[in-house]
Motif scaffolding. Structure first.
Motif, short mmCIF file in Angstrom:
data_model
loop_
_atom_site.label_atom_id
_atom_site.label_comp_id
_atom_site.label_asym_id
_atom_site.label_seq_id
_atom_site.Cartn_x
_atom_site.Cartn_y
_atom_site.Cartn_z
N GLY A 292 33.97 99.42 2.54
CA GLY A 292 34.61 100.71 2.76
C GLY A 292 34.28 101.66 1.63
N ILE A 293 33.74 102.84 1.96
CA ILE A 293 33.47 103.85 0.94
C ILE A 293 34.24 105.11 1.29
N GLY A 294 34.55 105.91 0.27
CA GLY A 294 35.34 107.11 0.47
C GLY A 294 36.75 106.95 -0.05
N ALA A 295 37.48 108.05 -0.13
CA ALA A 295 38.81 108.07 -0.73
C ALA A 295 39.76 107.11 -0.01
N GLY A 296 40.30 106.16 -0.76
CA GLY A 296 41.29 105.23 -0.22
C GLY A 296 40.73 104.13 0.65
N ALA A 297 39.40 104.04 0.81
CA ALA A 297 38.80 103.03 1.69
C ALA A 297 38.97 101.63 1.11
N SER A 299 37.70 97.44 1.24
CA SER A 299 36.58 96.55 1.53
C SER A 299 37.08 95.11 1.55
N LYS A 300 36.41 94.30 2.36
CA LYS A 300 36.59 92.84 2.33
C LYS A 300 35.19 92.25 2.37
N LEU A 301 34.78 91.60 1.29
CA LEU A 301 33.41 91.11 1.14
C LEU A 301 33.41 89.63 0.77
N SER A 302 32.63 88.86 1.52
CA SER A 302 32.57 87.41 1.32
C SER A 302 31.34 87.02 0.50
N PHE A 303 31.52 85.97 -0.29
CA PHE A 303 30.46 85.33 -1.07
C PHE A 303 30.61 83.83 -0.85
N PRO A 304 29.63 83.02 -1.21
CA PRO A 304 29.72 81.59 -0.88
C PRO A 304 31.01 80.91 -1.33
N HIS A 305 31.59 81.34 -2.47
CA HIS A 305 32.77 80.63 -2.99
C HIS A 305 33.96 81.54 -3.26
N ARG A 306 33.93 82.76 -2.71
CA ARG A 306 35.07 83.66 -2.90
C ARG A 306 35.02 84.77 -1.88
N VAL A 307 36.18 85.39 -1.65
CA VAL A 307 36.28 86.57 -0.78
C VAL A 307 36.99 87.65 -1.58
N LEU A 308 36.36 88.81 -1.65
CA LEU A 308 36.81 89.90 -2.51
C LEU A 308 37.39 91.04 -1.70
N ARG A 309 38.51 91.58 -2.16
CA ARG A 309 39.06 92.81 -1.59
C ARG A 309 38.99 93.92 -2.62
N GLN A 310 38.69 95.13 -2.16
CA GLN A 310 38.63 96.31 -3.03
C GLN A 310 39.37 97.47 -2.35
N ALA A 311 39.84 98.41 -3.19
CA ALA A 311 40.38 99.68 -2.69
C ALA A 311 39.85 100.80 -3.58
N ARG A 312 39.49 101.93 -2.95
CA ARG A 312 39.02 103.10 -3.69
C ARG A 312 40.20 103.99 -4.09
N TYR A 313 39.96 104.89 -5.03
CA TYR A 313 40.98 105.88 -5.41
C TYR A 313 41.35 106.71 -4.18
N LYS A 314 42.64 106.94 -4.01
CA LYS A 314 43.11 107.58 -2.78
C LYS A 314 42.97 109.10 -2.78
N GLN A 315 43.30 109.74 -3.88
CA GLN A 315 43.22 111.20 -3.92
C GLN A 315 41.76 111.64 -3.89
N PRO A 316 41.39 112.58 -3.02
CA PRO A 316 39.99 112.98 -2.90
C PRO A 316 39.33 113.37 -4.22
N GLN A 317 40.03 114.16 -5.04
CA GLN A 317 39.42 114.59 -6.29
C GLN A 317 39.26 113.42 -7.24
N SER A 318 40.26 112.55 -7.30
CA SER A 318 40.15 111.37 -8.16
C SER A 318 39.00 110.48 -7.72
N PHE A 319 38.85 110.32 -6.40
CA PHE A 319 37.74 109.53 -5.88
C PHE A 319 36.40 110.15 -6.27
N MET A 320 36.26 111.46 -6.07
CA MET A 320 34.98 112.11 -6.39
C MET A 320 34.65 112.00 -7.87
#
Length: 411
Positions: A292-297, A299-320
């Motif tokens: 997931g890219i963009g403000a507040g997006a 992500s859920k990403l898998s690797f052989p031995h782990r699964v990672l979650r991410q979140a982007r900055y929510k406010q548009p200006q903070s994200f940019m």
């Protein structure tokens, strides 16, 4: 009957559940034998007006939208994320919001060009854009189609003017119909979002909404029960809603009407003609991966031995600002073994036709025995059926999906 709370409406951006200390799984490393399919979600954070029921990361555009600066930030975010997905093909793309149809045709063309330059897109990738009927222009949507959008998801919500006004929508009934007509003429594949159990809505009015939608023979319909989400205007000032019995009558009508019209009810809130299921959302429900890219997006990403979650900055200006500095990620954590069972079942139990138990092992790196206790309890209560080939929610389980999902939270 307890109304079913949907996942995110067809935005391609599922809500990420909070961590939970589950007691029935043993600690240890994951072992994924293969990585799941990968999707891309792109968030456009602006809309014309914030709807009173909406709890998505959307912000009213009180002035000119900084489109070019935001597109620059999206590209920077994507470039920074590439090392996490090297060598993996993108099977579906979803541009959600907010109201991404506020983007200019030139802006969308630039965005699609950036995606093609940086990512290996599948040749037949499903590429969906969300659209608000209040922003429809025939020429603009033809240009969207020419730029590569091959599926539209239209936030109709209702064809009833009074209900649209109560929901705070910026379009009226005439504009809703016009939007569907444009979509029908421009796109072979499109989805209509409708909501039911609306303020003061009667069974007859709900049926009229369904019948109007079906008159356009849409390939896909997403039908959501209105829920009072925390931190929304409706949560603070609840409108008069149909009671549980009235909501149940509307749900029964929808099931019957959609089946009679030849639609497959393949997920709690999703109905499709044969061959027209939402591939992007199916990847979520099958616990696939998504960047997931963009403000507040998210992500859920898998690797052989782990699964990672991410979140982007929510406010548009903070994200940019953060994207320009090379790291738009505000939160990141690995899904633990203790969380994995609930995370998988939260999604997979939404599928009306169930799932193969082997999928649990493929996507979590654990055996299905890890969740034997809640599976046995759910089966004993008549909420699921199971054998070595299929685990499937019963009709009762679908009706009380929230309760069924919560059983996998453990102690």
């Amino acid at each position: 009957m307890i109304p079913i709370k949907p996942a995110a409406p067809e935005t391609g951006a599922p809500r990420t559940p909070a961590s939970a200390a589950l007691q029935y799984l043993q600690p240890g490393a994951l072992n994924l034998t293969a990585l799941p399919p990968l999707s891309l979600y792109i968030h456009w954070p602006w809309c014309v007006r914030k709807c009173p029921y909406c709890d998505f990361n959307s912000h009213e555009s009180n002035g000119p939208i900084p489109e070019q600066a935001y597109l620059d930030a999206l590209r920077a975010d994507l470039e920074s994320s590439l090392p996490l997905i090297w060598g993996r093909k993108i099977h579906t793309v979803f541009i959600g919001g907010g109201t991404p149809s506020l983007m200019s045709a030139a802006g969308l063309e630039r965005l699609m060009s950036d995606l093609r330059t940086l990512l290996p897109l599948d040749l037949d990738a499903e590429i969906t854009m969300e659209a608000n009927p209040g922003t429809f222009e025939a020429d603009k949507f033809r240009q969207f189609r020419e730029s590569g959008i091959n599926r539209l998801s239209i936030g109709i919500q209702s064809f009833n003017g009074a209900h649209l006004q109560a929901l705070g929508r910026i379009h009226d009934a005439r504009e809703a119909i016009k939007a569907v007509e444009i979509a029908h003429a421009t796109f072979d594949n499109f989805n209509l979002d409708l909501m039911y159990a609306l303020p003061r809505q009667t069974l007859l009015e709900a049926r009229q909404d369904i019948d109007t939608a079906l008159s356009f023979a849409p390939p896909h319909l997403s039908l959501y029960h209105l829920t009072m989400e925390p931190n929304t205007v409706f949560a603070k000032y609840p409108p008069p809603l149909p009671d549980d019995d009235e909501s149940a009558d509307i749900q029964d009508m929808i099931f019957e009407r959609m089946a009679g019209a030849g639609y497959q009810h393949y997920e709690v809130s999703a109905y499709a003609r044969a061959g027209q299921r939402a591939r992007h959302n199916l990847n979520y429900w099958n616990f696939g991966d998504y960047l997931g890219i963009g403000a507040g997006a998210h992500s859920k990403l898998s690797f052989p031995h782990r699964v990672l979650r991410q979140a982007r900055y929510k406010q548009p200006q903070s994200f940019m600002d953060a994207a320009r500095q090379g790291n738009a990620v505000s939160e990141e954590h690995e899904i633990t073994r203790a969380e994995m069972g609930f995370e998988f079942m939260l999604n997979a139990l939404r599928l009306s036709e169930g799932f193969d138990p082997n999928l649990f092992g493929e996507r979590t790196g654990m055996t299905i025995n890890a969740i034997d206790k809640p599976l046995n309890e759910a089966e004993a209560k008549g909420l699921i059926t199971r054998d070595f080939k299929l685990i499937k929610p019963t009709e009762l389980g679908q009706r009380f999906l929230n309760d069924l999902q919560e059983m996998f939270l453990g102690e």
